[in-house]
Scaffold this motif. Structure first.
Motif, short mmCIF file in Angstrom:
data_model
loop_
_atom_site.label_atom_id
_atom_site.label_comp_id
_atom_site.label_asym_id
_atom_site.label_seq_id
_atom_site.Cartn_x
_atom_site.Cartn_y
_atom_site.Cartn_z
N ARG A 70 25.58 -44.84 -5.24
CA ARG A 70 25.19 -44.35 -3.91
C ARG A 70 26.22 -44.75 -2.86
N LYS A 71 26.71 -45.99 -2.94
CA LYS A 71 27.74 -46.45 -2.00
C LYS A 71 29.03 -45.66 -2.17
N ASP A 126 31.10 -38.52 1.64
CA ASP A 126 30.23 -38.43 2.82
C ASP A 126 28.78 -38.11 2.45
N ASP A 127 28.32 -38.72 1.36
CA ASP A 127 26.93 -38.55 0.90
C ASP A 127 26.62 -37.12 0.43
N ASP A 128 27.63 -36.34 0.13
CA ASP A 128 27.45 -34.93 -0.22
C ASP A 128 27.40 -34.77 -1.74
N ARG A 160 28.71 -42.18 -0.75
CA ARG A 160 28.83 -42.24 0.72
C ARG A 160 30.29 -42.38 1.13
#
Length: 137
Positions: free
Chosen positions: A53-54, A61-63, A57
């Motif tokens: 998850r990090k 960009d969390d996409d 991000r």
């Protein structure tokens, strides 16, 4: 003894408690075309570990759609190996690891730059999700 919970479609010979990551011979474990089909729908992609998850991000960009795009261009020759991975919460998945090198445009300079991406994933036990364990440059 702690019970091992396997959440991946592949579930043969999970590691014993305390073994950590264990390589799995005779991979890849999942048909790449099936994984690519699932990954076309970002709602079927799950960043399964906190580190993943990090990294999503940081690098994307969390996409998750961009992660799916990366999976879509993988070739069988990009396969590295397979291993058991734990999500930090006691669940295990048998994962395939791939590495891909792409030329992209650097946002700051507009110049081409070669990026090496590493992806490690499994298909969920239900066959409906791609569990992304690692996704970074």
């Amino acid at each position: 003894m702690v019970k091992i919970f396997v959440l991946s479609e592949y579930s043969l010979n999970p590691p014993e408690d305390g073994q950590g990551r264990v390589k799995i011979a005779n991979g890849p474990l999942y048909e790449l075309q099936l994984v690519q089909t699932l990954a076309r729908d970002e709602s079927r992609i799950n960043a399964w570990t906190e580190k993943c998850r990090k990294d999503v991000r940081k690098w994307f960009d969390d996409d998750l759609e961009r992660v799916g795009d990366l999976i879509s261009v993988l070739k069988p020759g990009d396969y590295i190996d397979s291993e058991w991975c734990e999500n930090g919460k006691g669940a295990w998945a048998a994962c395939d690891a791939y590495s891909i090198s792409l030329v992209e445009t650097a946002p700051a300079t507009g110049r081409p730059v070669r990026m090496e991406y590493f992806l490690k994933f499994a298909v969920s036990k239900t066959g409906a999700l791609v569990l992304i364990v690692s996704c970074h440059a």
